[in-house]
Scaffold this motif. Structure first.
Motif, PDB file in Angstrom:
ATOM      1  N   TYR A  63       8.105   8.993  26.233  1.00 29.39           N
ATOM      2  CA  TYR A  63       9.455   9.434  26.576  1.00 29.39           C
ATOM      3  C   TYR A  63      10.079   8.599  27.701  1.00 29.39           C
ATOM      4  N   ASP A  64       9.240   7.878  28.447  1.00 30.46           N
ATOM      5  CA  ASP A  64       9.729   7.184  29.644  1.00 30.46           C
ATOM      6  C   ASP A  64       9.861   5.677  29.475  1.00 30.46           C
ATOM      7  N   ILE A  65       9.950   5.196  28.252  1.00 29.53           N
ATOM      8  CA  ILE A  65       9.982   3.740  28.039  1.00 29.53           C
ATOM      9  C   ILE A  65      11.096   3.080  28.853  1.00 29.53           C
ATOM     10  N   LYS A  66      12.314   3.577  28.730  1.00 31.70           N
ATOM     11  CA  LYS A  66      13.447   2.946  29.400  1.00 31.70           C
ATOM     12  C   LYS A  66      13.349   3.087  30.918  1.00 31.70           C
ATOM     13  N   ILE A  67      12.927   4.265  31.374  1.00 29.00           N
ATOM     14  CA  ILE A  67      12.797   4.490  32.817  1.00 29.00           C
ATOM     15  C   ILE A  67      11.709   3.597  33.407  1.00 29.00           C
ATOM     16  N   ASP A  68      10.583   3.480  32.683  1.00 22.33           N
ATOM     17  CA  ASP A  68       9.462   2.685  33.191  1.00 22.33           C
ATOM     18  C   ASP A  68       9.797   1.198  33.265  1.00 22.33           C
TER      19      ASP A  68
END
Length: 281
Positions: A63-68
């Motif tokens: 779920y955190d691909i873009k944030i990471d």
């Protein structure tokens, strides 16, 4: 393999296993030798909890691909070394394996692990974006991973509850610090974590309060065990002193890498607390 171990946070899994082994040997069956304390049902429990925890880390990165890509671009695995589809499938397989292994140990263990799996999914999808809710969820699950050991053994342990509260409190502090470290990426995607809602200076006051409660709790445990000087001295040097150092560094921290060091220090305090079981009589 290196990327997969990074994805499932292998060092964190080792800390969880260490905690469960310590609880089993020193709190649940202190009168037994290490070999006598271990059993096949307990081994199944450890494998089951590893599967659930690893699945939780994978769905979190899913779920955190873009944030990471903003918060930790050098540590991105999903979407770079592993497709999102494969990550989801591995998550589902590990979660199912963990719950099924738990059911082999009884409906209570299976129910607990099923609840943990759903909470980890909920955390990754929604809870972590809300102020304090995500922090509380992960801290609660840290305590559950300790308390599931006496539950499986059928041996209630007041000491295990004491360490469960310890794990909950220091995990809560660490999770808020991690949100402070990741505030740039979280803000870019409209997350509502505590540092974003309150701001970093006000969030530090929340940390001061929580760390203060943690120190009071540790002091209470030390006073309760005053007749065990080795245990008291260990807690003072291994937990209290580093916690005061943590407070000092929270006050001065204002950069991402400094918050990362604070997170690491919280992890070391947790490990020191876990190892205190070895000097507990």
């Amino acid at each position: 393999m290196k990327q997969f171990l990074a994805l499932v946070r292998f060092p964190n899994l080792l800390i969880m296993l260490l905690a469960q082994l310590m609880v089993r040997k020193f709190l649940v069956f202190p009168e037994r030798s290490f070999q006598e304390a271990l059993s096949w049902p307990f081994a199944i429990l450890m494998v089951a909890t590893i599967c659930i925890a690893a699945a939780g880390y994978i769905i979190n990165d899913y779920y955190d691909i873009k944030i990471d890509r903003i918060n930790k671009p050098d540590r991105v695995v999903v979407g770079k070394f592993l497709t999102r589809r494969k990550a989801m499938m591995i998550h589902l397989y590990l979660s199912a394996a963990g719950v099924l292994l738990g059911l082999l140990l009884g409906w209570r263990i299976g129910g607990v692990l099923l609840g943990v799996a759903f909470l980890l999914w909920g955390y990754s999808a929604q809870f972590k974006k809300r102020p304090f809710v995500g922090n509380f969820t992960i801290a609660l699950l840290s305590a559950v991973m300790v308390l599931v050991v006496p539950l499986q053994a059928g041996q209630p342990s007041l000491a295990a509850w004491a360490y469960g509260v310890f794990a909950f409190m220091i995990s809560l502090v660490r999770e808020i610090i991690k949100d402070m470290e990741d505030v740039q990426g979280d803000a870019s995607f409209r997350c509502r974590t505590l540092p974003i809602v309150l701001g970093l200076p006000q969030t530090k006051w929340v940390l001061y309060l929580l760390v203060g409660f943690f120190l009071l709790y540790t002091g209470f445990i030390m006073a309760h065990r005053w007749h065990e000087p080795l245990f008291v001295a260990y807690l003072f040097l291994g937990v209290v002193v580093p916690t005061f150092l943590l407070l000092r560094q929270i006050f001065h921290a204002d950069r991402k890498k400094e918050y990362a060091r604070l997170s690491w220090l919280c992890k070391m305090i947790m490990v020191a607390g876990i190892c205190s079981m070895m000097v507990l009589r």
